[in-house]
Structures are given as structure tokens and as C-alpha cells.
Design an enzyme around this catalytic site. Structure first.
Site, PDB file in Angstrom:
ATOM      1  N   GLY A  76       0.796  -1.215   0.000  1.00  0.00           N
ATOM      2  CA  GLY A  76       0.000   0.000   0.000  1.00  0.00           C
ATOM      3  C   GLY A  76       0.829   1.264   0.000  1.00  0.00           C
ATOM      4  CB  THR A  77       3.964   2.249   1.739  1.00  0.00           C
ATOM      5  OG1 THR A  77       3.454   2.060   3.058  1.00  0.00           O
ATOM      6  CG2 THR A  77       4.903   3.447   1.743  1.00  0.00           C
ATOM      7  CG  ASN A 155      -4.729   3.413  10.236  1.00  0.00           C
ATOM      8  OD1 ASN A 155      -5.126   4.452   9.720  1.00  0.00           O
ATOM      9  ND2 ASN A 155      -3.660   3.372  10.995  1.00  0.00           N
ATOM     10  CD  GLN A 183      -6.436  -1.223   8.208  1.00  0.00           C
ATOM     11  OE1 GLN A 183      -7.154  -2.194   8.452  1.00  0.00           O
ATOM     12  NE2 GLN A 183      -5.149  -1.198   8.548  1.00  0.00           N
ATOM     13  CB  SER A 203      -1.539  -3.661   1.739  1.00  0.00           C
ATOM     14  OG  SER A 203      -0.357  -4.328   2.119  1.00  0.00           O
ATOM     15  CG  HIS A 205       0.290  -7.049   5.246  1.00  0.00           C
ATOM     16  ND1 HIS A 205       0.261  -6.686   6.575  1.00  0.00           N
ATOM     17  CD2 HIS A 205       0.592  -5.924   4.561  1.00  0.00           C
ATOM     18  CE1 HIS A 205       0.541  -5.403   6.695  1.00  0.00           C
ATOM     19  NE2 HIS A 205       0.737  -4.909   5.491  1.00  0.00           N
ATOM     20  CB  THR A 241      11.724  -9.662 -11.920  1.00  0.00           C
ATOM     21  OG1 THR A 241      12.747  -9.474 -12.898  1.00  0.00           O
ATOM     22  CG2 THR A 241      11.144 -11.064 -12.045  1.00  0.00           C
ATOM     23  CB  CYS A 328       3.258   2.783  10.540  1.00  0.00           C
ATOM     24  SG  CYS A 328       2.776   1.643   9.241  1.00  0.00           S
TER      25      CYS A 328
END
Length: 390
Positions: A76-77, A155, A183, A203, A205, A241, A328
Site C-alpha cells: 500500500g505504501t 486504520n 483497511q 495491500s 497482508h 521482475t 507504523c
């Protein structure tokens, strides 16, 4: 974790456990199917087919029109940074940013850096429940706005923003609209084909997929300048890649999320309500955020005149994982910027603890957490009263 036999994980807004079926889908791409998707031989073509399938699964979850509107990223970042920087680089005669005071650091850190370089940035405030000031947002838009970036769901509090409406306002102003939906994806229904959203970040995860993989939705026809230049991967929009195991895992996680979103959302919401009701009955605590419009899995509870860090520490010793807010910002002694933006009193912000559930959370786990929190808070308040008397 000696006080409980099985650890309980309620920090799913920080990261989720990778679903076992996602892991199984990924494993062959570390060993048997190890080719480069850009290669023209059989090893490459079978891997390229897996990437196409993953892109299709993600498109279905997002409800967008074309597979090519999905650009795979490292998370996401990266997607947030790519969206903001591209908008500033491609929007002629437009050099201003509109965002909010409660964005994730992946957006705020970049906009603060740009502001230090002279880019005009409009920060839209929120109210005491974390709801966006819509009129202030409308006024911030102007003829020089290049992009408005607003998170879909916060979040820390779970508060949901009306991003589809905000995207329409932004389009009327002639600017691009981006949403950090990290989120939200897998927790709310999304239909990008019928929205005015130009770019969206997610994202893997956060929805039971692997770490190190994410995506940027880029509406067809939207001008884009790559953040990472290199080869022709991702139609020239993201060099390097491809992370094939990660992409396959994200595709499988998206497939599972699409199947389970609606039936699991109500169950998770019921679990969250049970958790809150059990904790709130002891008094001297309050739920933060917009309780009428938030993610089903998120409960941010502030314990008045207590230290949330101490509560989280005691819960950790009991085998229960929670957090104080964004992962974070862990380790910071400063109150959350989200709670400060909501103007939550300091004696309350220091006692804020975030509980974030997932489809793997059970009713038995919630009941155990309620008992643990009740016991810990009672002991802490008793110690506080003793300290005051002394």
C-alpha cells in the site's frame, strides 16, 4: 504468554495471518513454477497465466472493468506514493494536494515532504467522531488541485469515509481522486466500475494474503507516470521482475475475500459488538470513532485516566495481542495523530486501545478477552486509587 494456553490475536488492522490456502497456492511458484513471467518459453508462459488469473481475481473483488487497471506493487505504501506523485507530474497547471488530518503515514509523510518543497497541501479536518468535514473538503478543491487523497476507512478507529461521494466532488473540480483502501478491501463491498474513483491502493497482508505485495487500481485512461522505472512489466507502469508468489497469493486472498465478505461481515460485527458491550459495562471507558459508520472488525476503546500502553502490555503477557493504533507508529510516546485530530482529551487518548478482529476470531476468544480486560483494568484502577491515597 504463560497465562493462557492458546494466544489470541486481535491486531488484524496491523496484519492478518496468511490464509493456509493462500500459502498452498503460492508454494509451487517458489519451486516447480519458478519462471520469469516476461520470458517467452513454457516456464514463463505458465507463470504469466497465473499472474493474469490473480489480476482477474483482484478485479472481481474491486468491481472494476478491466484487468489492465490493476498494477501490482510492493504494498500500500508504494501504491499511495505512486498515485500522489504521478498526479502531480501529469496534471497540467495543477500542483495542489487535498488530503485529511487522519490519513495513514504512507500518505501524510509524503504530503508533508512535498509541502516542505513548496507544494500547497490542504489538510481537511475531522470532527470528534473522526468524520470528515465535507464542506471543508469541498472548499479545499480548486482549479489548481491535482489530486485529492482520502482513505476509505481509518486504520485506528475504523471510521468509514464517503469516498465515492468525495470522488464525484473531486471530478467536478477537474482533479484526480485517490483512496487509500488498505483497511477497507475485503471488509466493505467495492464497485469501482460505477464510481468516480481514479486510483485506489491496497495491500495483501491486510486481507489474509502475504506481506510485500499490493496493488494500485488505475482507472483506464488516467495519465500515469511510474514511480519505479525499469523494464516493461505491468505495461510499463512498474518496473522490476514481478513478485510471482506474492501476486498469486494476493489473487487467492482476493478470491477468498470475495466469497466470504458478506457472510463474515455480519458475524465479525456481532463479535465486535459483544466485545465492546462486555468491556463498556465496567464503565469509565468509551468507544472512539463513528460508531454508526465504521468497519465491522474495529473497536478503539479509550480507558479514562489509564495508560493504554500498560493495558496492552498486560494483555500481551496474558497471550492477547492488541495495539495502541497504527503499527507504523509503535514505540512512539506521543498520542495518535488520529485521536489528536479528533480532539480527544489527553487523559483519554493515552488510554486508547485498538482491538481489530478477523474472520478467524471466535466468540470464545472474545469472551476471554472481555474477562482479561475487565480484570486488568480493575487491578490498574485499584492501584491508582491506592497511589492517590498515599
Amino acid at each position: 504468554m504463560s497465562e493462557t494456553r492458546v494466544p489470541i490475536y486481535l491486531d488484524n488492522n496491523a496484519t492478518t495471518r496468511t490464509d493456509p490456502s493462500v500459502v498452498q497456492a503460492m508454494l509451487p511458484f517458489f519451486t516447480e513454477q519458478f519462471g520469469n513471467a516476461s520470458s517467452t518459453h513454457a516456464f514463463g508462459s505458465e507463470v504469466a497465466a497465473a499472474v493474469r488469473q490473480a489480476r482477474r481475481s483482484l478485479r472481481i473483488l474491486l468491481g472494476n472493468a478491466y484487468d489492465q487497471e490493476i498494477v501490482f506493487t510492493s504494498g500500500g505504501t508504494e501504491a499511495n506514493n505512486a498515485a500522489i506523485l504521478s498526479a502531480l507530474a501529469t496534471q497540467e497547471d495543477r500542483d495542489e494536494i487535498v488530503t485529511t488530518s487522519v490519513e495513514h503515514s504512507a500518505v501524510l509523510a509524503r504530503t508533508e515532504q512535498l509541502a516542505a518543497r513548496g507544494v500547497k497541501t490542504h489538510i481537511v479536518p475531522v470532527d470528534s467522531r473522526g468524520r470528515l468535514d465535507i464542506e471543508a473538503f469541498r472548499c479545499a478543491l480548486g482549479p489548481r488541485t491535482a489530486i485529492a487523497s482520502v482513505m476509505w476507512a481509518n486504520n485506528e478507529t475504523g471510521t468509514i469515509f464517503p469516498v465515492e461521494f468525495l470522488a464525484e466532488l473531486t471530478r467536478e473540480a477537474g482533479a484526480l481522486f485517490h483512496t487509500d483502501a488498505v483497511q477497507a478491501i475485503g471488509k466493505v463491498c467495492v464497485n469501482l466500475k460505477d464510481s468516480a474513483i481514479d486510483m485506489l491502493s491496497l495491500s495483501g497482508h491486510k486481507l489474509h494474503g502475504p506481506k510485500g505485495i499490493g496493488a494500485l487500481y488505475l482507472r483506464k485512461g488516467t495519465k500515469f507516470r511510474p514511480l519505479i522505472c525499469g523494464g516493461s512489466q505491468e505495461r510499463g507502469r512498474r518496473g522490476g521482475t514481478e513478485n510471482i508468489p506474492g501476486i498469486v497469493g494476493l489473487g487467492k486472498a482476493a478470491e477468498l475475500a470475495a466469497e466470504r465478505l458478506e457472510p463474515e461481515r455480519d458475524r465479525i460485527g456481532a463479535l465486535r459488538d459483544r466485545l465492546e458491550q462486555g468491556i463498556l459495562k465496567d464503565g469509565e471507558c468509551v468507544v472512539l470513532g463513528d460508531t454508526g459508520n465504521r468497519l465491522a472488525n474495529t473497536a478503539n476503546i479509550a480507558f479514562d485516566h489509564l495508560e493504554g500502553e500498560a493495558i496492552a502490555h498486560h494483555l500481551d503477557r496474558a497471550g492477547i495481542a492488541v495495539s495502541l493504533g497504527s503499527a507504523c507508529n509503535s514505540g512512539s510516546m506521543q498520542p495518535s495523530h488520529v485521536l489528536r485530530a479528533m480532539q480527544v482529551p489527553q487523559w483519554r487518548t493515552h488510554g486508547a486501545v485498538r482491538f481489530s478482529l478477523s474472520r478467524e476470531t471466535s466468540f470464545a476468544e472474545v469472551d476471554e478477552v472481555v474477562c482479561a480486560v475487565s480484570d486488568i483494568v480493575a487491578r490498574m484502577r485499584a492501584m491508582s486509587r491506592v497511589a492517590v491515597r498515599e
